[in-house]
Write a protein that holds these residues in place. Structure first.
Motif, PDB file in Angstrom:
ATOM      1  N   VAL A   1       0.833  -1.209   0.000  1.00  0.00           N
ATOM      2  CA  VAL A   1       0.000   0.000   0.000  1.00  0.00           C
ATOM      3  C   VAL A   1       0.872   1.266   0.000  1.00  0.00           C
ATOM      4  CG1 VAL A   1      -1.884   1.189   1.159  1.00  0.00           C
ATOM      5  CG2 VAL A   1      -1.580  -1.265   1.503  1.00  0.00           C
ATOM      6  N   TRP A   2       0.376   2.282  -0.663  1.00  0.00           N
ATOM      7  CA  TRP A   2       1.021   3.592  -0.585  1.00  0.00           C
ATOM      8  C   TRP A   2       0.200   4.482   0.299  1.00  0.00           C
ATOM      9  CZ3 TRP A   2       5.761   4.820  -1.777  1.00  0.00           C
ATOM     10  CH2 TRP A   2       6.136   6.176  -1.780  1.00  0.00           C
ATOM     11  N   ASN A   3       0.688   4.806   1.452  1.00  0.00           N
ATOM     12  CA  ASN A   3       2.030   4.651   1.974  1.00  0.00           C
ATOM     13  C   ASN A   3       1.908   4.112   3.389  1.00  0.00           C
ATOM     14  OD1 ASN A   3       4.519   5.660   3.502  1.00  0.00           O
ATOM     15  ND2 ASN A   3       5.115   6.044   1.358  1.00  0.00           N
ATOM     16  N   PHE A   4       2.987   3.666   3.971  1.00  0.00           N
ATOM     17  CA  PHE A   4       2.944   3.207   5.376  1.00  0.00           C
ATOM     18  C   PHE A   4       2.433   4.341   6.259  1.00  0.00           C
ATOM     19  CE2 PHE A   4       4.098   1.299   9.298  1.00  0.00           C
ATOM     20  CZ  PHE A   4       4.743   2.266  10.058  1.00  0.00           C
ATOM     21  N   ALA A   5       3.009   5.546   6.056  1.00  0.00           N
ATOM     22  CA  ALA A   5       2.630   6.682   6.925  1.00  0.00           C
ATOM     23  C   ALA A   5       2.561   7.966   6.110  1.00  0.00           C
ATOM     24  CB  ALA A   5       3.668   6.839   8.045  1.00  0.00           C
ATOM     25  N   ASP A   6       1.815   8.939   6.595  1.00  0.00           N
ATOM     26  CA  ASP A   6       1.802  10.273   5.987  1.00  0.00           C
ATOM     27  C   ASP A   6       3.240  10.794   5.967  1.00  0.00           C
ATOM     28  OD1 ASP A   6      -1.291  11.354   7.621  1.00  0.00           O
ATOM     29  OD2 ASP A   6      -0.906   9.972   5.963  1.00  0.00           O
ATOM     30  N   PHE A   7       3.565  11.562   4.926  1.00  0.00           N
ATOM     31  CA  PHE A   7       4.947  12.054   4.836  1.00  0.00           C
ATOM     32  C   PHE A   7       4.985  13.433   4.195  1.00  0.00           C
ATOM     33  CE2 PHE A   7       5.370  11.320   0.280  1.00  0.00           C
ATOM     34  CZ  PHE A   7       4.467  10.292   0.024  1.00  0.00           C
ATOM     35  N   GLN A   8       6.081  14.124   4.443  1.00  0.00           N
ATOM     36  CA  GLN A   8       6.230  15.500   3.966  1.00  0.00           C
ATOM     37  C   GLN A   8       6.512  15.554   2.478  1.00  0.00           C
ATOM     38  OE1 GLN A   8       5.913  18.093   6.462  1.00  0.00           O
ATOM     39  NE2 GLN A   8       5.313  19.017   4.519  1.00  0.00           N
ATOM     40  N   THR A   9       5.878  16.522   1.810  1.00  0.00           N
ATOM     41  CA  THR A   9       6.172  16.761   0.392  1.00  0.00           C
ATOM     42  C   THR A   9       6.418  18.252   0.190  1.00  0.00           C
ATOM     43  OG1 THR A   9       3.875  17.258  -0.127  1.00  0.00           O
ATOM     44  CG2 THR A   9       4.529  14.938  -0.266  1.00  0.00           C
ATOM     45  N   THR A  10       6.700  18.635  -1.027  1.00  0.00           N
ATOM     46  CA  THR A  10       6.708  20.055  -1.383  1.00  0.00           C
ATOM     47  C   THR A  10       5.278  20.567  -1.267  1.00  0.00           C
ATOM     48  OG1 THR A  10       8.435  19.472  -2.948  1.00  0.00           O
ATOM     49  CG2 THR A  10       7.413  21.617  -3.235  1.00  0.00           C
ATOM     50  N   GLU A  11       5.157  21.866  -0.999  1.00  0.00           N
ATOM     51  CA  GLU A  11       3.805  22.435  -0.933  1.00  0.00           C
ATOM     52  C   GLU A  11       3.123  22.343  -2.299  1.00  0.00           C
ATOM     53  OE1 GLU A  11       5.757  26.121   1.116  1.00  0.00           O
ATOM     54  OE2 GLU A  11       3.582  26.349   1.240  1.00  0.00           O
ATOM     55  N   GLY A  12       1.806  22.196  -2.288  1.00  0.00           N
ATOM     56  CA  GLY A  12       1.083  22.168  -3.570  1.00  0.00           C
ATOM     57  C   GLY A  12      -0.414  22.091  -3.311  1.00  0.00           C
ATOM     58  N   ILE A  13      -1.186  22.378  -4.325  1.00  0.00           N
ATOM     59  CA  ILE A  13      -2.648  22.407  -4.107  1.00  0.00           C
ATOM     60  C   ILE A  13      -3.190  21.002  -3.899  1.00  0.00           C
ATOM     61  CG2 ILE A  13      -3.018  24.552  -5.393  1.00  0.00           C
ATOM     62  CD1 ILE A  13      -3.874  22.750  -7.771  1.00  0.00           C
ATOM     63  N   MET A  14      -2.363  19.994  -4.181  1.00  0.00           N
ATOM     64  CA  MET A  14      -2.830  18.618  -3.975  1.00  0.00           C
ATOM     65  C   MET A  14      -2.254  18.034  -2.688  1.00  0.00           C
ATOM     66  SD  MET A  14      -4.159  17.421  -7.179  1.00  0.00           S
ATOM     67  CE  MET A  14      -3.478  15.801  -7.431  1.00  0.00           C
ATOM     68  N   ARG A  15      -1.548  18.852  -1.910  1.00  0.00           N
ATOM     69  CA  ARG A  15      -0.901  18.305  -0.711  1.00  0.00           C
ATOM     70  C   ARG A  15      -1.298  19.152   0.492  1.00  0.00           C
ATOM     71  NH1 ARG A  15      -1.084  14.561  -3.090  1.00  0.00           N
ATOM     72  NH2 ARG A  15       0.498  13.362  -4.201  1.00  0.00           N
ATOM     73  N   VAL A  16      -1.774  18.483   1.535  1.00  0.00           N
ATOM     74  CA  VAL A  16      -2.210  19.175   2.757  1.00  0.00           C
ATOM     75  C   VAL A  16      -1.111  18.968   3.799  1.00  0.00           C
ATOM     76  CG1 VAL A  16      -4.023  19.329   4.493  1.00  0.00           C
ATOM     77  CG2 VAL A  16      -4.587  18.615   2.153  1.00  0.00           C
TER      78      VAL A  16
ATOM     79  N   GLY B   1       1.767  17.896   3.154  1.00  0.00           N
ATOM     80  CA  GLY B   1       2.362  16.597   2.847  1.00  0.00           C
ATOM     81  C   GLY B   1       1.356  15.638   2.244  1.00  0.00           C
ATOM     82  N   ASN B   2       1.840  14.475   1.927  1.00  0.00           N
ATOM     83  CA  ASN B   2       1.053  13.400   1.346  1.00  0.00           C
ATOM     84  C   ASN B   2       0.361  12.645   2.481  1.00  0.00           C
ATOM     85  OD1 ASN B   2       0.434  10.658   0.389  1.00  0.00           O
ATOM     86  ND2 ASN B   2       1.481  11.282  -1.488  1.00  0.00           N
ATOM     87  N   LYS B   3      -0.964  12.507   2.364  1.00  0.00           N
ATOM     88  CA  LYS B   3      -1.752  11.909   3.459  1.00  0.00           C
ATOM     89  C   LYS B   3      -2.236  10.509   3.108  1.00  0.00           C
ATOM     90  CE  LYS B   3      -1.432  15.649   5.905  1.00  0.00           C
ATOM     91  NZ  LYS B   3      -0.483  15.722   7.044  1.00  0.00           N
ATOM     92  N   LYS B   4      -1.523   9.802   2.234  1.00  0.00           N
ATOM     93  CA  LYS B   4      -1.966   8.455   1.866  1.00  0.00           C
ATOM     94  C   LYS B   4      -1.544   7.404   2.905  1.00  0.00           C
ATOM     95  CE  LYS B   4      -2.316   9.189  -3.132  1.00  0.00           C
ATOM     96  NZ  LYS B   4      -1.653  10.516  -3.265  1.00  0.00           N
ATOM     97  N   GLY B   5      -0.985   7.869   3.999  1.00  0.00           N
ATOM     98  CA  GLY B   5      -0.553   6.932   5.041  1.00  0.00           C
ATOM     99  C   GLY B   5      -1.679   6.077   5.568  1.00  0.00           C
ATOM    100  N   ILE B   6      -1.343   4.844   5.904  1.00  0.00           N
ATOM    101  CA  ILE B   6      -2.261   3.982   6.673  1.00  0.00           C
ATOM    102  C   ILE B   6      -2.099   4.340   8.149  1.00  0.00           C
ATOM    103  CG2 ILE B   6      -2.688   1.565   7.325  1.00  0.00           C
ATOM    104  CD1 ILE B   6      -3.581   2.398   4.438  1.00  0.00           C
ATOM    105  N   PHE B   7      -0.929   4.849   8.463  1.00  0.00           N
ATOM    106  CA  PHE B   7      -0.675   5.452   9.772  1.00  0.00           C
ATOM    107  C   PHE B   7      -0.427   6.939   9.537  1.00  0.00           C
ATOM    108  CE2 PHE B   7      -0.221   1.633  12.364  1.00  0.00           C
ATOM    109  CZ  PHE B   7       0.034   0.664  11.406  1.00  0.00           C
TER     110      PHE B   7
END
Ligand SMILES: CCC[C@@H]1NC[C@@H](O)[C@H](O)[C@H]1C(=O)O
Length: 600
Positions: free
Chosen positions: A556-571, A573-579
């Motif tokens: 699964v993508w991803n194990f945990a939420d993680f930091q990304t560059t700022e963007g209109i699709m990122r709150v 960071g990336n919130k696809k974490g299962i944790f």
């Protein structure tokens, strides 16, 4: 062949390894004046900086958090006089993305690539019996000739800004542990092991590389520290009767002890844990010790609050505990080789690793992955930067395989993540990479890469290179999300039937599927970003996976939420974490736990 030894530091009767982690001195160098001002001797007006860690999230200003350009580190170390007859090296687990290492003002090495060791021989520069100054000049700019790919913009106020072609924050710095190592002039530089299983017995084929000509011995000890094998010679084979095999969730590690002798006098010694196991692709099966394994787990990141991509034993421990709790048995080191300690611990815990080189962002997209997902091809592999990129790619593949080849947890090499794979040029490029990688692994482990949506069966030119195929698919998120989930399922089924109709008779592993989900969001009926939707999305994916026997893994993508560059699709960071980023479970964690425990 590499002109340095990547062996992990160890201390014994012949060698010493001193850990240099702690608070170093640090300075940004936005005007790139450090060298002409002599910073390689001493940093002027430095601030303090923890090592290992990314520097970004310690600061409270955007200029420092988002800093892109040159930056410097300094530390002082006493080198004992007893080391005078030894070789002395300073070894960085990594320096991101490139570096020059100075000892008492002299440049001792440079290194390109931010996720593999930087090793400098400093014997001729250290002052024995005195305090020595080590300085690192580093840089974190992105371009299309180094891995991972991206660009560097210049803002109206003159500041540089990283523009990643990838979806993770461009964390940088000395993000892994640093060691000062002393070893004999004649030393063990590398070793490799391969395994054969004969009923209850095992054969361990070994090869030891040294920089001299004295005799070499190889011994194996079991977990009760009993010697089970002894052999002399730079290469050889030892039979282990009734061998304890290393297995998924049931690790067994022998201690390999290698020595160089001058008659009865010991010259050098190096020891390391090894796990006897075989990895093989047999038809649609991924086999460990001849038995099919279904991969359950995650794409991860080295990512945590405050320390960014910095290595931390506590985060490692929590991540493994969460993965054991949920019933996982595998993770991909997306999108770069992780700190060696992750593999050492996976060896101890019986986890499987797909080890990935930082070949991400080879699909020029000026923003985040929204563009890549819309098939905005840029003919990435037709640009003049490709020859240099290929050199950097081959170097990273060699350093990764040389570093990680003896870990039983490593079962496959992923040589790319979501590049453009639909042109003749991409096929030529990756054919070169795959051929080079195959020549480097003594254990001949499977080679693969992760394909994104545009790499469809009828147009992809690179899946033929893979021993098993990794798919990153987001039907129900980037494609036909939310109310169109029913259509997403249809589209997913159409694609998977196209792959089925190719009768490739090899395994497929989903290395990415997931939805951005805010841990606080609940909605009935569900809506995208809610936990309820993440569960519905996962259920649809599982229903598709279970229809095709050649699907042999779900990461699964991803194990945990993680930091990304700022963007209109990122709150943030990336919130696809299962944790979530603090490693607390979203409701999907309980859905996965239930499924994965039932798959055992
Ligand atoms: C459509 C590509 C999806 C993309 N794949 C690479 C990961 O590094 C990103 O995080 C992931 C995402 O956008 O969540």
């Amino acid at each position: 062949m590499l002109n340095f030894s990547e062996l992990y530091p160890c201390s014994n009767q012949a060698r010493m390894a001193q850990l240099l982690d702690g608070m170093w001195k640090f300075r940004f160098d936005p005007e790139e004046k450090g060298l002409q001002e002599g910073w390689q001797h001493k940093l002027p007006d430095p601030i303090s900086m923890p090592v290992p860690a990314s520097f970004s999230d310690f600061f409270t200003t955007k200029e420092e958090r988002d800093y892109c350009g040159d930056f410097w580190y300094e530390t002082e170390v006493f080198v004992p006089r007893e080391w005078e007859k030894q070789e002395v090296e300073i070894r960085f687990g990594s320096i991101t993305h490139r570096a020059g290492v100075y000892c008492n003002g002299s440049l001792t090495t440079t290194h390109e690539g931010g996720f593999l060791p930087v090793i400098a021989r400093v014997t001729d520069h250290v002052k024995f019996g005195e305090v020595n100054t080590f300085i690192v000049k580093a840089n974190n700019e992105l371009n299309e000739e180094s891995l991972p790919c991206g660009a560097t913009a210049v803002l109206s106020d003159g500041r540089k800004l990283a523009r990643p072609y990838f979806d993770f924050f461009n964390y940088s710095g000395i993000q892994r542990s640093v060691w000062l190592v002393s070893k004999p002039i004649e030393s063990i530089e590398d070793y490799s092991v391969e395994y054969e299983l004969n009923g209850e017995d095992a054969v361990v084929h070994y090869e030891i590389r040294t920089n001299g000509n004295h005799e070499v011995s190889f011994e194996l000890f079991d977990e009760e520290k009993q010697q089970v094998a002894k052999c002399t010679g730079r290469q050889g084979s030892v039979i282990i009767p009734k061998a304890h095999l290393w297995n998924v969730g049931k690790a067994y590690l022998y201690q390999a002890v290698m020595r160089i002798w001058n008659g009865e006098t010991l010259i050098d010694e190096y020891s390391s844990k090894i796990g006897i196991r075989t990895v093989k692709i047999e038809g649609i099966e991924i086999q460990i010790n001849g038995k099919a394994v279904y991969l359950k787990g995650f794409g991860k990141h080295e990512d945590f609050e405050v320390i960014g991509r910095g290595f931390n034993w506590g985060v490692l421990k929590r991540d493994f505990e969460c993965m054991k709790w949920i019933g996982a048995n595998c993770f991909r080191t997306s999108h770069y080789p992780y700190a060696e300690e992750w593999y050492q611990f996976a060896d101890e815990e019986g986890f499987l690793i797909i080890d990935e080189v930082p070949a991400v962002g080879m699909m020029r997209s000026t923003r985040n992955f929204a563009d890549a997902g819309t098939g905005k091809f840029t003919r990435f592999f037709e640009t003049p930067t490709v020859p240099n990129l290929l050199k950097a790619h081959l170097q990273a593949v060699e350093e990764m395989i040389v570093r990680d080849k003896n870990h039983p947890s490593v079962i496959a090499w992923s040589l790319f993540n979501e590049p453009e794979t639909t042109s003749e040029q991409s096929k030529d490029y990756f054919t070169t990479v795959f051929n080079a990688a195959r020549a480097l692994d003594p254990q001949k482990r499977p080679m693969t890469g992760a394909f994104e949506k545009n790499s469809q069966p009828e147009i992809c030119q690179c899946y033929q290179l893979c021993d098993f195929i990794c798919l990153n698919r987001y039907y129900g998120w980037y494609i036909k999300g939310g109310p169109e989930l029913v259509d997403a399922r249809e589209a997913f089924l159409i694609e998977m039937n196209k792959w089925k109709d190719k009768n490739l008779n090899i395994p497929f592993v989903f290395t990415e599927f997931g939805t951005d989900t805010l841990a606080a969001e609940h909605k009935l009926p569900s809506i995208m970003w809610s936990q309820e939707y993440q569960n519905e999305y996962l259920d649809m994916n599982f229903e598709i996976f279970d229809q095709f026997d050649f699907i042999q893994g779900e990461l699964v993508w991803n194990f945990a939420d993680f930091q990304t560059t700022e963007g209109i699709m990122r709150v943030n960071g990336n919130k696809k974490g299962i944790f979530n980023r603090a490693r607390q479970p979203k409701s999907a964690a309980f859905v996965l736990k239930k499924r994965w425990e039932s798959l055992d």
